[in-house]
Motif scaffolding. Structure first.
Motif, mmCIF file in Angstrom:
data_model
loop_
_atom_site.group_PDB
_atom_site.id
_atom_site.type_symbol
_atom_site.label_atom_id
_atom_site.label_comp_id
_atom_site.label_asym_id
_atom_site.label_seq_id
_atom_site.Cartn_x
_atom_site.Cartn_y
_atom_site.Cartn_z
ATOM 1 N N HIS A 93 0.873 -1.174 0.000
ATOM 2 C CA HIS A 93 0.000 0.000 0.000
ATOM 3 C C HIS A 93 0.911 1.225 0.000
ATOM 4 C CE1 HIS A 93 -3.508 -2.478 0.779
ATOM 5 N NE2 HIS A 93 -2.874 -3.034 1.804
ATOM 6 N N PHE A 94 0.629 2.170 -0.878
ATOM 7 C CA PHE A 94 1.547 3.277 -1.065
ATOM 8 C C PHE A 94 0.832 4.611 -0.898
ATOM 9 C CE2 PHE A 94 2.844 -0.415 -3.476
ATOM 10 C CZ PHE A 94 4.143 -0.611 -3.002
ATOM 11 N N SER A 95 1.269 5.362 0.088
ATOM 12 C CA SER A 95 0.743 6.704 0.318
ATOM 13 C C SER A 95 1.705 7.423 1.258
ATOM 14 C CB SER A 95 -0.668 6.649 0.922
ATOM 15 O OG SER A 95 -0.646 6.009 2.180
ATOM 16 N N PRO A 96 1.676 8.769 1.271
ATOM 17 C CA PRO A 96 2.546 9.499 2.200
ATOM 18 C C PRO A 96 2.284 9.076 3.638
ATOM 19 C CG PRO A 96 1.584 10.992 0.587
ATOM 20 C CD PRO A 96 0.891 9.669 0.415
ATOM 21 N N VAL A 97 3.306 9.153 4.454
ATOM 22 C CA VAL A 97 3.207 8.633 5.810
ATOM 23 C C VAL A 97 2.097 9.318 6.608
ATOM 24 C CG1 VAL A 97 4.953 10.195 6.781
ATOM 25 C CG2 VAL A 97 4.558 7.942 7.825
ATOM 26 N N ASP A 98 1.810 10.590 6.300
ATOM 27 C CA ASP A 98 0.775 11.288 7.060
ATOM 28 C C ASP A 98 -0.629 10.811 6.703
ATOM 29 O OD1 ASP A 98 1.319 12.519 4.563
ATOM 30 O OD2 ASP A 98 0.206 14.300 5.163
ATOM 31 N N HIS A 104 -3.605 -0.330 6.761
ATOM 32 C CA HIS A 104 -2.653 -0.679 5.704
ATOM 33 C C HIS A 104 -1.267 -0.957 6.280
ATOM 34 C CE1 HIS A 104 -5.055 1.138 2.100
ATOM 35 N NE2 HIS A 104 -5.531 -0.013 2.526
ATOM 36 N N TRP A 105 -0.862 -0.156 7.272
ATOM 37 C CA TRP A 105 0.424 -0.419 7.940
ATOM 38 C C TRP A 105 0.434 -1.827 8.525
ATOM 39 C CZ3 TRP A 105 5.263 1.530 8.873
ATOM 40 C CH2 TRP A 105 5.963 1.003 9.948
ATOM 41 N N LEU A 140 13.857 -4.491 -4.203
ATOM 42 C CA LEU A 140 14.831 -3.395 -4.190
ATOM 43 C C LEU A 140 14.387 -2.300 -3.222
ATOM 44 C CD1 LEU A 140 15.861 -3.008 -7.947
ATOM 45 C CD2 LEU A 140 17.117 -4.121 -6.100
ATOM 46 N N ALA A 141 13.087 -2.295 -2.878
ATOM 47 C CA ALA A 141 12.580 -1.376 -1.857
ATOM 48 C C ALA A 141 13.111 -1.725 -0.476
ATOM 49 C CB ALA A 141 11.056 -1.384 -1.837
ATOM 50 N N GLY A 142 13.848 -2.827 -0.373
ATOM 51 C CA GLY A 142 14.484 -3.198 0.882
ATOM 52 C C GLY A 142 15.810 -2.506 1.112
ATOM 53 N N THR A 143 16.280 -1.753 0.121
ATOM 54 C CA THR A 143 17.496 -0.947 0.305
ATOM 55 C C THR A 143 17.325 0.466 -0.239
ATOM 56 O OG1 THR A 143 18.431 -1.819 -1.757
ATOM 57 C CG2 THR A 143 19.131 -2.876 0.274
ATOM 58 N N ASN A 144 16.265 0.690 -1.025
ATOM 59 C CA ASN A 144 16.051 1.984 -1.670
ATOM 60 C C ASN A 144 14.719 2.561 -1.215
ATOM 61 O OD1 ASN A 144 18.392 1.802 -3.669
ATOM 62 N ND2 ASN A 144 17.242 -0.041 -4.158
ATOM 63 N N PHE A 145 14.765 3.604 -0.417
ATOM 64 C CA PHE A 145 13.525 4.202 0.061
ATOM 65 C C PHE A 145 12.990 5.205 -0.956
ATOM 66 C CE2 PHE A 145 17.182 6.353 1.950
ATOM 67 C CZ PHE A 145 16.991 7.668 1.527
ATOM 68 N N SER A 148 6.152 8.031 -0.408
ATOM 69 C CA SER A 148 4.912 7.247 -0.343
ATOM 70 C C SER A 148 5.175 5.762 -0.118
ATOM 71 C CB SER A 148 4.043 7.450 -1.595
ATOM 72 O OG SER A 148 3.594 8.794 -1.690
ATOM 73 N N GLY A 149 6.398 5.411 0.236
ATOM 74 C CA GLY A 149 6.722 4.003 0.457
ATOM 75 C C GLY A 149 7.099 3.670 1.888
ATOM 76 N N ALA A 150 6.775 4.543 2.833
ATOM 77 C CA ALA A 150 7.258 4.351 4.199
ATOM 78 C C ALA A 150 6.897 2.978 4.776
ATOM 79 C CB ALA A 150 6.713 5.450 5.115
ATOM 80 N N GLY A 151 5.639 2.588 4.658
ATOM 81 C CA GLY A 151 5.224 1.301 5.199
ATOM 82 C C GLY A 151 5.846 0.137 4.452
ATOM 83 N N TYR A 152 5.786 0.201 3.116
ATOM 84 C CA TYR A 152 6.343 -0.880 2.308
ATOM 85 C C TYR A 152 7.853 -0.971 2.501
ATOM 86 C CZ TYR A 152 6.879 -3.966 -1.742
ATOM 87 O OH TYR A 152 7.167 -5.027 -2.568
ATOM 88 N N ASN A 153 8.541 0.192 2.478
ATOM 89 C CA ASN A 153 9.980 0.187 2.727
ATOM 90 C C ASN A 153 10.309 -0.443 4.075
ATOM 91 O OD1 ASN A 153 10.475 3.359 1.092
ATOM 92 N ND2 ASN A 153 11.210 1.379 0.387
ATOM 93 N N ALA A 154 9.546 -0.086 5.100
ATOM 94 C CA ALA A 154 9.810 -0.619 6.439
ATOM 95 C C ALA A 154 9.765 -2.142 6.442
ATOM 96 C CB ALA A 154 8.798 -0.054 7.433
ATOM 97 N N THR A 155 8.765 -2.706 5.747
ATOM 98 C CA THR A 155 8.654 -4.166 5.750
ATOM 99 C C THR A 155 9.766 -4.814 4.944
ATOM 100 O OG1 THR A 155 7.131 -4.221 3.838
ATOM 101 C CG2 THR A 155 6.162 -4.055 6.027
ATOM 102 N N LYS A 156 10.098 -4.242 3.790
ATOM 103 C CA LYS A 156 11.105 -4.883 2.939
ATOM 104 C C LYS A 156 12.520 -4.686 3.474
ATOM 105 C CE LYS A 156 8.282 -6.827 0.084
ATOM 106 N NZ LYS A 156 8.142 -8.299 0.052
#
Length: 236
Positions: A93-98, A104-105, A140-145, A148-156
């Motif tokens: 799920h992709f959206s700004p952290v705010d 979704h988180w 690649l989102a596991g090393t590249n933030f 709008s990817g805060a949640g997805y980046n955190a998991t990967k």
């Protein structure tokens, strides 16, 4: 792991996309494969499209350790062994952290991160017995933030860290552990409908071939973290 014919693999999120692409390659190479997911109809259709004799569909939600334990139990009951586990199930799920919702988180944390732990935890006794292989599909989102990817980046990022630490923990048992970090793949992820427009992307079966390459590699060598990306993103 050199002779993989009739070895048994378990792939989570195996009814479509990357999971199905991996299953296609492993079945073609003579392995027996269990695929899991939450949609029984989709799982049965996927199994029928491959080889009903060599593919077992299993309804399991990776957010539940009990579900994953039951899935492993079913695999061992039917085939008596488990040699390869691919933790592939994931959501995004992709959206700004705010504006990222708590729901979704939690969905992403529970599926993408806790799910890979549950799958490994359930499979570990069997993998110790077979001195098998555990593979996670990160990104690649596991090393590249990115925005709008805060949640997805955190998991990967978490999946990559978890897998690499697990690799160190499990080497003494003869278990190999790797994480694959794909870039853009032609799947249904994020409401995409795969088609000609995705020809420039990595195809699901390409990830399947990569998994097969890992399984064939001499046991003395371990590619523990593999980044893979489209060769020509400029063609999109």
């Amino acid at each position: 792991m050199e002779n993989m014919k009739d070895k048994v693999a378990y792939i989570t999120g195996g009814s479509k996309g990357i999971g199905l692409g991996i299953a296609q390659v492993l079945v073609r190479q003579g392995m027996r494969v269990a695929i899991s997911g939450r949609d029984e109809k989709a799982l049965k259709a996927a199994a029928s499209s491959l080889d009903a004799e060599r593919v077992m569909p299993l309804v399991s939600n990776v957010t539940s350790l009990a579900d994953e334990e039951e899935a492993v139990k079913a695999i061992l009951y039917r085939w008596g062994q488990l040699d390869v586990v691919v933790a592939n199930a994931g959501v995004g799920h992709f959206s700004p952290v705010d504006s990222l919702s708590v729901d979704h988180w939690n969905q992403m944390i529970n599926t993408n991160l806790t799910g890979v732990f549950n799958t490994l935890k359930a499979a570990l006794p069997a993998l110790k017995e077979s001195q098998g292989y555990y593979i996670t599909v990160a990104s690649l989102a596991g090393t590249n933030f990115f925005a709008s990817g805060a949640g997805y980046n955190a998991t990967k990022f978490g999946v990559v860290g978890f897998t690499q630490a697990a690799m160190l923990d499990l080497r003494p048992f003869g278990i190999k552990v790797s994480t694959i970090m794909p870039g853009s793949v032609a799947t249904h992820f994020n409401q995409n409908e795969p088609g000609d427009k995705d020809a420039w992307k990595i195809q699901p079966e390409d990830i399947g071939e990569l998994v097969w390459d890992l399984l064939k590699m001499h046991p003395r060598t371990l590619p523990s973290k593999i980044e893979v990306r489209p060769t020509r993103p400029d063609l999109k």
